[in-house]
Design an enzyme around this catalytic site. Structure first.
Site, PDB file in Angstrom:
ATOM      1  N   LYS A  31      33.369  53.083  54.017  1.00  0.00           N
ATOM      2  CA  LYS A  31      34.092  54.177  54.644  1.00  0.00           C
ATOM      3  C   LYS A  31      33.827  54.182  56.159  1.00  0.00           C
ATOM      4  O   LYS A  31      34.758  54.235  56.956  1.00  0.00           O
ATOM      5  CB  LYS A  31      33.643  55.504  54.017  1.00  0.00           C
ATOM      6  CG  LYS A  31      34.569  56.658  54.278  1.00  0.00           C
ATOM      7  CD  LYS A  31      34.040  57.953  53.631  1.00  0.00           C
ATOM      8  CE  LYS A  31      34.171  57.931  52.123  1.00  0.00           C
ATOM      9  NZ  LYS A  31      33.408  59.012  51.471  1.00  0.00           N
ATOM     10  N   ARG A 101      29.900  62.951  54.656  1.00  0.00           N
ATOM     11  CA  ARG A 101      30.456  62.175  53.544  1.00  0.00           C
ATOM     12  C   ARG A 101      29.619  60.941  53.272  1.00  0.00           C
ATOM     13  O   ARG A 101      29.106  60.308  54.180  1.00  0.00           O
ATOM     14  CB  ARG A 101      31.872  61.727  53.908  1.00  0.00           C
ATOM     15  CG  ARG A 101      32.606  62.709  54.778  1.00  0.00           C
ATOM     16  CD  ARG A 101      33.833  62.131  55.433  1.00  0.00           C
ATOM     17  NE  ARG A 101      34.792  61.617  54.483  1.00  0.00           N
ATOM     18  CZ  ARG A 101      35.863  60.920  54.830  1.00  0.00           C
ATOM     19  NH1 ARG A 101      36.091  60.611  56.106  1.00  0.00           N
ATOM     20  NH2 ARG A 101      36.698  60.494  53.922  1.00  0.00           N
ATOM     21  N   GLY A 110      34.261  59.022  43.806  1.00  0.00           N
ATOM     22  CA  GLY A 110      33.783  60.268  43.215  1.00  0.00           C
ATOM     23  C   GLY A 110      32.339  60.253  42.758  1.00  0.00           C
ATOM     24  O   GLY A 110      31.869  61.201  42.142  1.00  0.00           O
ATOM     25  N   MET A 112      29.504  59.999  44.629  1.00  0.00           N
ATOM     26  CA  MET A 112      28.558  60.717  45.470  1.00  0.00           C
ATOM     27  C   MET A 112      29.292  61.851  46.163  1.00  0.00           C
ATOM     28  O   MET A 112      30.471  62.044  45.951  1.00  0.00           O
ATOM     29  CB  MET A 112      27.905  59.758  46.440  1.00  0.00           C
ATOM     30  CG  MET A 112      27.028  58.754  45.692  1.00  0.00           C
ATOM     31  SD  MET A 112      26.223  57.615  46.775  1.00  0.00           S
ATOM     32  CE  MET A 112      27.601  56.842  47.549  1.00  0.00           C
ATOM     33  N   ARG A 352      40.723  51.858  52.513  1.00  0.00           N
ATOM     34  CA  ARG A 352      39.941  50.796  51.875  1.00  0.00           C
ATOM     35  C   ARG A 352      40.911  49.924  51.101  1.00  0.00           C
ATOM     36  O   ARG A 352      42.014  50.351  50.763  1.00  0.00           O
ATOM     37  CB  ARG A 352      38.891  51.388  50.936  1.00  0.00           C
ATOM     38  CG  ARG A 352      39.494  52.203  49.820  1.00  0.00           C
ATOM     39  CD  ARG A 352      38.440  52.921  48.987  1.00  0.00           C
ATOM     40  NE  ARG A 352      39.100  53.866  48.104  1.00  0.00           N
ATOM     41  CZ  ARG A 352      38.567  54.978  47.652  1.00  0.00           C
ATOM     42  NH1 ARG A 352      37.342  55.310  47.995  1.00  0.00           N
ATOM     43  NH2 ARG A 352      39.223  55.761  46.841  1.00  0.00           N
ATOM     44  N   HIS A 478      41.255  60.584  39.608  1.00  0.00           N
ATOM     45  CA  HIS A 478      40.103  59.867  39.077  1.00  0.00           C
ATOM     46  C   HIS A 478      40.495  59.034  37.863  1.00  0.00           C
ATOM     47  O   HIS A 478      40.164  57.855  37.756  1.00  0.00           O
ATOM     48  CB  HIS A 478      39.003  60.871  38.713  1.00  0.00           C
ATOM     49  CG  HIS A 478      37.792  60.221  38.128  1.00  0.00           C
ATOM     50  ND1 HIS A 478      37.603  60.086  36.766  1.00  0.00           N
ATOM     51  CD2 HIS A 478      36.730  59.634  38.711  1.00  0.00           C
ATOM     52  CE1 HIS A 478      36.458  59.467  36.562  1.00  0.00           C
ATOM     53  NE2 HIS A 478      35.900  59.185  37.718  1.00  0.00           N
ATOM     54  N   ARG A 600      34.957  22.911  15.894  1.00  0.00           N
ATOM     55  CA  ARG A 600      33.854  23.150  14.946  1.00  0.00           C
ATOM     56  C   ARG A 600      34.340  22.769  13.562  1.00  0.00           C
ATOM     57  O   ARG A 600      35.175  23.467  12.983  1.00  0.00           O
ATOM     58  CB  ARG A 600      33.453  24.614  14.950  1.00  0.00           C
ATOM     59  CG  ARG A 600      32.997  25.155  16.290  1.00  0.00           C
ATOM     60  CD  ARG A 600      32.791  26.652  16.131  1.00  0.00           C
ATOM     61  NE  ARG A 600      32.188  27.258  17.294  1.00  0.00           N
ATOM     62  CZ  ARG A 600      32.875  27.793  18.304  1.00  0.00           C
ATOM     63  NH1 ARG A 600      34.208  27.740  18.291  1.00  0.00           N
ATOM     64  NH2 ARG A 600      32.262  28.366  19.316  1.00  0.00           N
ATOM     65  N   SER A 805      27.465  18.092  26.276  1.00  0.00           N
ATOM     66  CA  SER A 805      28.143  19.382  26.339  1.00  0.00           C
ATOM     67  C   SER A 805      27.084  20.457  26.128  1.00  0.00           C
ATOM     68  O   SER A 805      26.384  20.454  25.116  1.00  0.00           O
ATOM     69  CB  SER A 805      29.219  19.468  25.250  1.00  0.00           C
ATOM     70  OG  SER A 805      29.807  20.752  25.270  1.00  0.00           O
ATOM     71  N   THR A 808      25.651  26.603  25.254  1.00  0.00           N
ATOM     72  CA  THR A 808      24.820  27.630  25.890  1.00  0.00           C
ATOM     73  C   THR A 808      24.516  28.823  24.980  1.00  0.00           C
ATOM     74  O   THR A 808      23.654  29.618  25.312  1.00  0.00           O
ATOM     75  CB  THR A 808      25.462  28.118  27.203  1.00  0.00           C
ATOM     76  OG1 THR A 808      26.845  28.332  26.976  1.00  0.00           O
ATOM     77  CG2 THR A 808      25.266  27.095  28.295  1.00  0.00           C
ATOM     78  N   ASN A 809      25.224  28.938  23.857  1.00  0.00           N
ATOM     79  CA  ASN A 809      24.822  30.015  22.930  1.00  0.00           C
ATOM     80  C   ASN A 809      23.440  29.694  22.374  1.00  0.00           C
ATOM     81  O   ASN A 809      22.521  30.504  22.428  1.00  0.00           O
ATOM     82  CB  ASN A 809      25.805  30.148  21.775  1.00  0.00           C
ATOM     83  CG  ASN A 809      27.199  30.484  22.257  1.00  0.00           C
ATOM     84  OD1 ASN A 809      27.375  30.912  23.391  1.00  0.00           O
ATOM     85  ND2 ASN A 809      28.179  30.276  21.403  1.00  0.00           N
ATOM     86  N   CYS A 872      30.382  24.307  26.292  1.00  0.00           N
ATOM     87  CA  CYS A 872      31.273  24.804  25.239  1.00  0.00           C
ATOM     88  C   CYS A 872      30.777  26.104  24.628  1.00  0.00           C
ATOM     89  O   CYS A 872      31.274  26.554  23.621  1.00  0.00           O
ATOM     90  CB  CYS A 872      31.458  23.746  24.163  1.00  0.00           C
ATOM     91  SG  CYS A 872      29.923  23.298  23.342  1.00  0.00           S
ATOM     92  N   TYR A 892      33.719  19.896  33.130  1.00  0.00           N
ATOM     93  CA  TYR A 892      34.665  20.848  32.545  1.00  0.00           C
ATOM     94  C   TYR A 892      33.941  22.016  31.902  1.00  0.00           C
ATOM     95  O   TYR A 892      32.748  21.938  31.614  1.00  0.00           O
ATOM     96  CB  TYR A 892      35.562  20.153  31.505  1.00  0.00           C
ATOM     97  CG  TYR A 892      34.839  19.710  30.251  1.00  0.00           C
ATOM     98  CD1 TYR A 892      34.664  20.592  29.175  1.00  0.00           C
ATOM     99  CD2 TYR A 892      34.330  18.422  30.131  1.00  0.00           C
ATOM    100  CE1 TYR A 892      33.991  20.194  28.028  1.00  0.00           C
ATOM    101  CE2 TYR A 892      33.663  18.017  28.993  1.00  0.00           C
ATOM    102  CZ  TYR A 892      33.492  18.911  27.935  1.00  0.00           C
ATOM    103  OH  TYR A 892      32.827  18.521  26.823  1.00  0.00           O
TER     104      TYR A 892
END
Ligand code: ADP
Ligand code: MG
Ligand code: MG
Length: 915
Positions: A31, A101, A110, A112, A352, A478, A600, A805, A808-809, A872, A892
């Site tokens: 602001k 302000r 909204g 603060m 903004r 809002h 899979r 590959s 990552t799980n 993957c 990839y």
């Protein structure tokens, strides 16, 4: 102690000059930076100053105290305002009034607090009345000030909504006594009484007198803004949007201008173009004879700038449109502005970059390029189109036939303002807490949050609902703002709705609905329907997937297509998909997938569970082989379908991965009492034997049990069958003239020896099949990297594996030692208490799991320079994770079909931001 003399804490703006500017958001907050910028480019901004975020940091680091020099700096800056405005703070003849302000680096609408009309007391109010010649205005300002100050600084704001707000209560009583509908109708005498009553309420609640001394008032307000940075709703908001608590807020102190001065005064908010669908043209909401917060709060129904301001105040209307254009040209983006008109003159109070839906984000970015304001590379800036928001373009709309039918049946209830596009149906829910509770009990629950208006306390409930419907408020209320950001379907300002929270009902005309009744809302048009209306896929899906819509007729699709062209020009990371069936594969290709990163095979197995179970129950090699032989043709034809659908693109097939008891366990036997008997008959064993064998499969920690390549190593027949099925399918499809690139992937490898064991089986089958069929197929054998050992020993593993590959799980589970199936119990707590910055199963834990990935990439490529590496896990469709994958040099990412466009955009954004 910091020695503060060298630090600049206070930045003035006014009279066309400013100490700061738009680039100083970190110090001045959004602001403050933009108030300074607007001042410098010659726009009408009331003079003021900004106290930097550094003071907020100081304040919290030093037991809520200020740097020593601050008082003097503020006094000096105050003098400058007085000079610019020709009035004096606290003066008994010509008093200057101020607003105070908050303003953080990123806007937190909204969250603060703001205090207006600082500087009023019993003496200055008389001076204001005299000078303006408008006693009613002076006392209206005073009563607002006492109320805001009481709420914000003296902390009298009611937290529980059921509690009575003393100020609102007194105000209502006064309006009733005077027989007026709105507070703007109150008489000066009534307002005078109100101020007295408000002050008495303050004394009663807090035990203190209302501060009369203007400087005390100002410092009280400054302190309240700094304190509000750490209030609960601000913290919740920051957590949700990933804003660090350390940033702090700035404080803006600014000369007041008055929208409540007369009938040719007003206050309002606006957008330089529509932020729901992205249509061009200035639009906004305003209230005549009103001050600031009234417009956003939805107390009175606002008027729309584009509809009536032209008639109400033609000069102000023209000026606003002109300012809108100047701002867009200057900021090169849509602006969300706050303004006040005082006696016909427009004053700018804020600008903004506007929050917008995914629809609007795409349309606006593409339009701005076409209008020559930005270039395509800039259009890809994640600030303009957060990659995740692309998801909204794929959201459902109402099925046109179902909607026409609902219309014909007279189920159209009313129309409000379309604030968040998409269409949805759901059960009416009136309270955000209830919505949250119902969602926690059932994540699939379809709810529409129906309220008169929303406030920041409703955030979580809004998140839980599928759609939001409010009776009051305009396109910048809002509810509208937050829904747009969350990507929720939203209608605001449906003024015909009569909502009775007490009774738990919503009425329109003579129809009444209860909590739990179904309604449907169309966020494109603002229409509200009774009952549920069937939805159908978005326009983009219609064109892309169903080949149904007319691409030329869909504005949304056209912009999407233009954007995606730029995306593909800029990205270097490939995007593949996780798909197990030809349908999914075709969908993913339509979304732009360049291959399959993970098929899979067990998903196919679930269609042939009898044969699988026979295989599992087998106790000798021969019996097992017989069962496996039955599976071969199914697998082959599944793979053929996949290869055909992929038309020459690479297809990574992972060999059997899950623990066998996913196909057969005690749970299966319990759930289906006849199953043991059937299996006994099928295998010629006794039911007892079946039970014993199934018991034997039980594992206490199956995620770390006999799964992945460990299955194929102990039961090589399985690997051999799968490798054969893949290669037979590949050869058959190649023979049809379609190119094939199978990539056979060994799961859960930790030791090079594991890989070698499986590789040998795979290659033997591949060579055999090629010899049998006389077809030559280029194929690769590679591995998942999904246990820490594999990452650490990647250099060894890459001597065998032709590609990696990252799974990552599993890598997250095994690196963090957190089970994905069990972390639901505490991850919420962890997030709320800022123990972890993200859900590690949604966004890669960059330091830990990401660290292992870096080691894996480096190690792998040290042995094999051109090693192809992808990811993957679920993370492949998460924009922040995609960016990370780009940064560590993966080739990839692979994700579910519907996330492919998002991953493409995220990949382009990663490439562009790297320069
Ligand atoms: P928020 O960040 O919640 O929007 P602001 O600080 O922008 O809060 O203030 C809210 C509103 O208060 C503004 O939109 C404006 O209408 C009013 N306001 C703030 N400062 C002034 C001022 N100096 N003169 C007139 N109105 C003001
Ligand atoms: Mg504001
Ligand atoms: Mg795995």
């Amino acid at each position: 102690m910091t020695t503060a003399t060298a630090t600049k804490y206070v930045f003035s703006f006014g009279d066309g000059k400013a100490d700061g500017g738009a680039t100083m958001k970190n110090e001045l907050g959004g602001k403050g930076a933009n108030l300074a910028e607007m001042t410098s480019i010659g726009l009408p901004v009331p003079a003021g100053f900004t106290i930097s975020t550094g003071v907020c940091t100081y304040y919290y680091d030093n037991g809520e105290t200020y740097p020593e020099q601050l008082r003097d700096d503020v006094a000096a800056a105050l003098e400058k305002i007085e000079k610019a405005m020709g009035a004096k703070f606290g003066c008994t003849e010509n008093p200057l009034l101020l607003s105070c302000r908050s303003g953080a680096r990123e806007s937190m609408p909204g969250m603060m607090d703001t205090v207006l009309n600082i500087g009023l007391n019993d003496t200055t109010v008389a001076a204001l009345a005299k000078k303006s010649g408008n006693e009613q205005f002076a006392w209206d300002s005073y009563r607002r000030f006492v109320q805001m100050y009481g709420d914000v600084v003296l902390e009298m704001k009611t937290l529980d909504k059921k509690e009575i707000d003393p100020f609102e209560h007194l105000l209502e009583a006064k309006k009733e006594a005077e027989g007026v509908e709105f507070d703007s109708g109150l008489s000066a005498a009534g307002l005078k009484e109100l101020v007295k009553e408000f002050k008495a309420a303050i004394k009663e609640r807090t035990g203190n007198d209302f501060p009369d001394e203007p400087l005390d008032q100002l410092w009280g307000a400054i302190g309240a803004v700094f304190s509000s940075w750490m209030n609960d709703r601000a913290m919740v908001y920051r957590r949700q949007y990933g804003i660090p608590h350390e940033w702090g807020t700035a404080v803006n102190v600014q000369a007041m201008v008055f929208g409540n001065l007369s009938e040719d005064s007003a206050s309002g908010v606006g957008l330089t173009r529509d932020c729901s669908l992205g249509d061009p043209g200035f639009r906004g909401d305003y209230l005549i004879n009103a001050q600031g917060e009234d417009v956003v709060a939805g107390i009175r129904s606002t008027k729309r700038v584009e509809e009536s301001l032209h008639d109400d105040m033609p000069e102000a209307f023209d000026r606003l449109n002109e300012i809108g254009k100047i701002l867009e040209k200057h900021y090169k983006d849509v602006q969300d502005i706050e303004f006040t008109v005082q006696h016909g003159k427009v004053w700018m109070l804020q600008t903004r970059n506007a929050k917008r839906t995914g629809f609007a984000a795409v349309r606006i970015a593409v339009d701005l390029v076409n209008e020559g304001l930005i270039d395509p590379k800039e259009a890809l800036n994640p600030r303009r189109i957060p990659a995740d928001d692309l998801n909204q373009l794929l959201q459902p709309i109402f099925d046109p036939d179902a909607k026409a039918a609902a219309d014909a049946e007279g189920r159209l209830l009313t129309k409000g303002i379309n604030a968040g596009p998409g269409a949805t149906y759901g059960k009416i829910c009136f309270h955000a807490e209830d919505a949250e509770a119902q969602y926690n009990a059932d994540n699939d629950v379809q709810l529409i949050l129906v309220r008169r208006e929303t406030s920041p306390e409703d955030l979580r409930g809004m998140q839980a609902a599928k759609g939001i419907l409010t009776a009051f408020g305009g396109a910048s209320s809002h509810a509208a703002l937050v829904s747009r950001q969350m990507g929720k379907v939203c209608i605001v300002g449906a003024t015909e709705l009569d909502i009775d929270y007490q009774a738990g009902t919503m009425s329109v005309g003579d129809k009444t609905f209860n909590e739990g009744d179904y309604i449907s809302i169309d966020g494109f048009t603002g229409e509200v329907f009774e009952g549920s209306v069937t939805t159908k896929p978005s326009e983009v899906l219609d064109v892309v997937i169903h080949k149904a819509g007319d691409p030329e007729k869909s504005e949304t699709y056209k912009r999407y297509a233009q954007l995606m062209e730029w995306v593909d020009e800029h990205r270097t990371l490939n995007v593949r998909t996780n798909a197990d069936s030809p349908d999914q594969a075709a969908e993913a290709i339509a979304f732009g997938a360049e291959g399959i990163g993970l098929c899979r095979t067990e998903h196919m197995f679930f269609h042939h569970v009898d044969e699988i179970r026979e295989m599992i129950l087998a106790e000798t090699k021969e019996v097992r082989q017989k069962a496996i032989d039955k599976l071969l043709p199914y697998q082959r034809s599944d793979f053929e379908g996949l290869f055909r659908a992929m038309e020459g693109r690479p297809v990574t097939v992972r060999l059997l991965d899950p623990p066998l008891h996913e196909f057969l366990s005690e749970r299966h036997l319990e759930e289906d009492p006849a199953l043991a008997g059937q299996l006994a008959k099928m295998t010629g064993k006794s039911e007892d034997e079946i039970h014993r064998r199934v018991e034997g499969l039980h594992e206490s920690n199956p995620m770390l049990g006999h799964r992945g390549c460990r299955l194929g190593i102990v039961y090589p027949e399985i690997t051999a069958m799968q490798a054969r099925a893949i290669m037979e399918a590949a050869c058959a499809v190649k023979k049809e003239g379609i190119d094939v690139h199978p990539e056979i992937m060994i799961p859960l490898v930790g030791f090079l020896a594991e890989f070698k064991d499986q590789e040998k089986i795979v290659r033997a089958q591949a060579e055999a099949v090629m010899a049998e069929t006389g077809q030559k197929v280029e194929y690769l054998v590679g591995t998942m990297i999904e246990v820490p050992r594999a990452a650490v020993c990647a250099d060894q593993i890459a001597t065998g594996a032709e590609f990696f590959s990252f799974g990552t799980n599993d890598l997250t589970q095994t690196a963090l030692g957190i089970s994905r199936d069990d972390y639901g119990g505490f991850i919420g707590y962890y997030r709320e208490h800022d123990i972890v910055p993200n859900d590690p199963f949604q966004t890669i834990d960059f330091d830990g799991v990401g660290g292992l990935m870096k080691i894996g990439v480096e190690g792998g490529r040290s042995s094999r320079k051109d090693l192809k590496i992808g990811i993957c896990g679920e993370h492949g469709g998460d924009p922040a994770s995609v960016k990370f994958c780009h940064s560590i040099g993966l080739n990839y990412v692979s994700c579910s079909p519907f996330r492919v466009p998002i991953a493409r955009l995220a990949a382009a954004q990663a490439a562009v931001s790297q320069g």
